[in-house]
Design a protein around this motif. Structure first.
Motif, PDB file in Angstrom:
ATOM      1  N   MET A 234      30.280  51.411  32.665  1.00 34.19           N
ATOM      2  CA  MET A 234      30.349  50.815  33.996  1.00 34.19           C
ATOM      3  C   MET A 234      31.554  51.356  34.763  1.00 34.19           C
ATOM      4  O   MET A 234      32.657  51.446  34.222  1.00 34.19           O
ATOM      5  N   ASP A 235      31.326  51.691  36.055  1.00 28.29           N
ATOM      6  CA  ASP A 235      32.405  52.117  36.940  1.00 28.29           C
ATOM      7  C   ASP A 235      33.078  50.860  37.470  1.00 28.29           C
ATOM      8  O   ASP A 235      32.545  50.176  38.350  1.00 28.29           O
ATOM      9  N   ILE A 236      34.262  50.529  36.947  1.00 22.92           N
ATOM     10  CA  ILE A 236      34.907  49.266  37.286  1.00 22.92           C
ATOM     11  C   ILE A 236      35.334  49.223  38.743  1.00 22.92           C
ATOM     12  O   ILE A 236      35.319  48.158  39.373  1.00 22.92           O
ATOM     13  N   LYS A 237      35.706  50.396  39.316  1.00 29.31           N
ATOM     14  CA  LYS A 237      36.089  50.435  40.722  1.00 29.31           C
ATOM     15  C   LYS A 237      34.891  50.119  41.618  1.00 29.31           C
ATOM     16  O   LYS A 237      35.014  49.407  42.617  1.00 29.31           O
ATOM     17  N   GLU A 238      33.747  50.650  41.260  1.00 26.03           N
ATOM     18  CA  GLU A 238      32.523  50.366  42.027  1.00 26.03           C
ATOM     19  C   GLU A 238      32.143  48.894  41.883  1.00 26.03           C
ATOM     20  O   GLU A 238      31.685  48.261  42.830  1.00 26.03           O
ATOM     21  N   TYR A 239      32.358  48.355  40.680  1.00 26.09           N
ATOM     22  CA  TYR A 239      32.070  46.942  40.429  1.00 26.09           C
ATOM     23  C   TYR A 239      32.950  46.047  41.304  1.00 26.09           C
ATOM     24  O   TYR A 239      32.489  45.053  41.884  1.00 26.09           O
ATOM     25  N   ILE A 240      34.252  46.399  41.408  1.00 24.53           N
ATOM     26  CA  ILE A 240      35.192  45.626  42.224  1.00 24.53           C
ATOM     27  C   ILE A 240      34.801  45.660  43.696  1.00 24.53           C
ATOM     28  O   ILE A 240      34.861  44.649  44.406  1.00 24.53           O
ATOM     29  N   SER A 241      34.383  46.837  44.172  1.00 27.39           N
ATOM     30  CA  SER A 241      34.044  47.002  45.594  1.00 27.39           C
ATOM     31  C   SER A 241      32.661  46.456  45.941  1.00 27.39           C
ATOM     32  O   SER A 241      32.267  46.477  47.104  1.00 27.39           O
TER      33      SER A 241
ATOM     34  N   GLU B 275      29.474  37.332  33.058  1.00 27.50           N
ATOM     35  CA  GLU B 275      29.738  38.769  32.952  1.00 27.50           C
ATOM     36  C   GLU B 275      31.128  39.102  33.482  1.00 27.50           C
ATOM     37  O   GLU B 275      31.884  39.862  32.862  1.00 27.50           O
ATOM     38  N   LEU B 276      31.484  38.514  34.638  1.00 30.45           N
ATOM     39  CA  LEU B 276      32.786  38.814  35.228  1.00 30.45           C
ATOM     40  C   LEU B 276      33.927  38.306  34.341  1.00 30.45           C
ATOM     41  O   LEU B 276      34.937  38.991  34.166  1.00 30.45           O
ATOM     42  N   GLU B 277      33.783  37.111  33.784  1.00 25.08           N
ATOM     43  CA  GLU B 277      34.821  36.559  32.906  1.00 25.08           C
ATOM     44  C   GLU B 277      35.043  37.460  31.692  1.00 25.08           C
ATOM     45  O   GLU B 277      36.171  37.652  31.231  1.00 25.08           O
ATOM     46  N   GLN B 278      33.960  38.020  31.178  1.00 25.53           N
ATOM     47  CA  GLN B 278      34.067  38.917  30.025  1.00 25.53           C
ATOM     48  C   GLN B 278      34.737  40.230  30.428  1.00 25.53           C
ATOM     49  O   GLN B 278      35.616  40.735  29.725  1.00 25.53           O
ATOM     50  N   LEU B 279      34.358  40.752  31.580  1.00 23.99           N
ATOM     51  CA  LEU B 279      34.911  42.032  32.028  1.00 23.99           C
ATOM     52  C   LEU B 279      36.379  41.919  32.416  1.00 23.99           C
ATOM     53  O   LEU B 279      37.159  42.843  32.200  1.00 23.99           O
ATOM     54  N   ARG B 280      36.796  40.775  32.983  1.00 23.96           N
ATOM     55  CA  ARG B 280      38.181  40.648  33.421  1.00 23.96           C
ATOM     56  C   ARG B 280      39.146  40.628  32.245  1.00 23.96           C
ATOM     57  O   ARG B 280      40.304  40.995  32.377  1.00 23.96           O
TER      58      ARG B 280
ATOM     59  N   ILE C 196      31.540  41.296  44.276  1.00 24.21           N
ATOM     60  CA  ILE C 196      31.369  40.258  43.261  1.00 24.21           C
ATOM     61  C   ILE C 196      32.598  39.365  43.160  1.00 24.21           C
ATOM     62  O   ILE C 196      32.490  38.171  42.870  1.00 24.21           O
ATOM     63  N   ILE C 197      33.797  39.938  43.405  1.00 24.09           N
ATOM     64  CA  ILE C 197      35.024  39.134  43.315  1.00 24.09           C
ATOM     65  C   ILE C 197      35.025  38.036  44.377  1.00 24.09           C
ATOM     66  O   ILE C 197      35.314  36.869  44.084  1.00 24.09           O
ATOM     67  N   GLU C 198      34.708  38.408  45.610  1.00 21.73           N
ATOM     68  CA  GLU C 198      34.665  37.427  46.687  1.00 21.73           C
ATOM     69  C   GLU C 198      33.641  36.343  46.386  1.00 21.73           C
ATOM     70  O   GLU C 198      33.887  35.156  46.593  1.00 21.73           O
ATOM     71  N   THR C 199      32.475  36.772  45.896  1.00 20.52           N
ATOM     72  CA  THR C 199      31.420  35.813  45.559  1.00 20.52           C
ATOM     73  C   THR C 199      31.862  34.880  44.442  1.00 20.52           C
ATOM     74  O   THR C 199      31.597  33.675  44.479  1.00 20.52           O
ATOM     75  N   TYR C 200      32.574  35.434  43.455  1.00 21.66           N
ATOM     76  CA  TYR C 200      33.052  34.644  42.312  1.00 21.66           C
ATOM     77  C   TYR C 200      34.080  33.605  42.746  1.00 21.66           C
ATOM     78  O   TYR C 200      33.979  32.424  42.390  1.00 21.66           O
ATOM     79  N   VAL C 201      35.071  34.032  43.526  1.00 26.54           N
ATOM     80  CA  VAL C 201      36.137  33.123  43.953  1.00 26.54           C
ATOM     81  C   VAL C 201      35.592  32.027  44.859  1.00 26.54           C
ATOM     82  O   VAL C 201      36.039  30.880  44.801  1.00 26.54           O
ATOM     83  N   LEU C 202      34.603  32.362  45.676  1.00 23.06           N
ATOM     84  CA  LEU C 202      34.011  31.380  46.581  1.00 23.06           C
ATOM     85  C   LEU C 202      32.993  30.480  45.884  1.00 23.06           C
ATOM     86  O   LEU C 202      32.469  29.556  46.491  1.00 23.06           O
ATOM     87  N   GLY C 203      32.723  30.745  44.588  1.00 24.11           N
ATOM     88  CA  GLY C 203      31.807  29.903  43.822  1.00 24.11           C
ATOM     89  C   GLY C 203      30.346  30.121  44.145  1.00 24.11           C
ATOM     90  O   GLY C 203      29.529  29.208  44.007  1.00 24.11           O
TER      91      GLY C 203
END
Length: 246
Positions: free
Chosen positions: A1-8, A27-32, A11-18
């Protein structure tokens, strides 16, 4: 997985906003935990969101919140119209794009505040915290201090509320491993560039505030370190778990 592409990907904004699904959250909790870059990006976005909340602080009207939520729910069902023949006058496109970005940011922030308000209300209704703890959280004269994990302890987190008049510190542990019988967590305050030992954090207390006394006036930041049991005169910086600034 391209982590930079994943960040952009957003998904982070969606995760923080619930707003992400349970599968995406898992998946995000495991990857972080595997990618420092991803975890840093999440923490930075959370800090930015908290900063915006503190600047605005007033909760939006509930009717406006519901209108925004209805709009967000309906976005997936709306058709996207693509013109077959582009018009010559395209000067309005950048303005329209900027307006849409501002709308999304505003909607996201309102949704986040709405979500947090519902969570707080649920906690109150369930009586999961003592009444005195809520008084501390809602007291505008008490200074909140967000403590974030350091280095390999990035997942650790706690929130502190500092009553400067009484010198008391109220600590709520969120994600901090339990200490052993041979070691204790110590809270240190930075005053004029020097570390002052505030005392031992009784980390066996969970789900309510830990109360500590004699926080020195003029403190500009705080750290929590894991030390060998006993009195300490200086912190072991290599064992820093949490750090927060005023």
């Amino acid at each position: 997985m391209d982590i930079k592409e994943y960040i952009s990907s957003g998904i982070i904004e969606t995760y923080v906003l619930g707003l992400c699904t349970p599968e995406e959250e898992q998946e995000l909790e495991q990857l972080r935990s595997q990618h420092t870059e991803l975890n840093k990006a999440i923490l930075e976005y959370e800090k930015a969101m908290e900063k915006n909340m503190l600047q605005q602080f007033t909760l939006p009207d509930e009717q406006i919140d519901m209108q925004i939520l209805d709009k967000l729910r309906g976005m997936n069902n709306e058709a996207v119209v693509v013109p077959l023949y582009p018009t010559k006058k395209t000067w309005w496109k950048p303005m329209a794009a900027a307006a849409m970005i501002l709308l999304l940011i505003s909607a996201g922030l309102n949704f986040y505040l709405y979500n947090q308000t519902n969570k707080t209300t649920a906690i109150i209704n369930n009586n999961s915290l003592p009444e005195d703890d809520f008084k501390v959280m809602l007291n505008p004269a008490i200074t909140p201090v967000a403590m974030y994990g350091v280095g390999t302890h990035a997942i650790c987190r706690c929130t502190m509320f500092w009553d400067k008049k009484t010198g008391k510190m109220y600590i709520m542990i969120h994600h901090l491993p339990k200490s052993s019988s041979a070691k204790d967590y110590q809270l240190w305050a930075t005053v004029d560039g020097k570390q002052v030992n505030v005392g031992t954090v009784q980390d066996e207390i969970r789900g309510r505030f830990i109360e500590m006394d004699n926080v020195p006036a003029g403190a500009s930041s705080f750290i929590v370190t894991l030390e060998k049991a006993g009195e300490k005169t200086s912190p072991t910086i290599e064992e820093t778990y949490l750090k927060g600034t005023i």
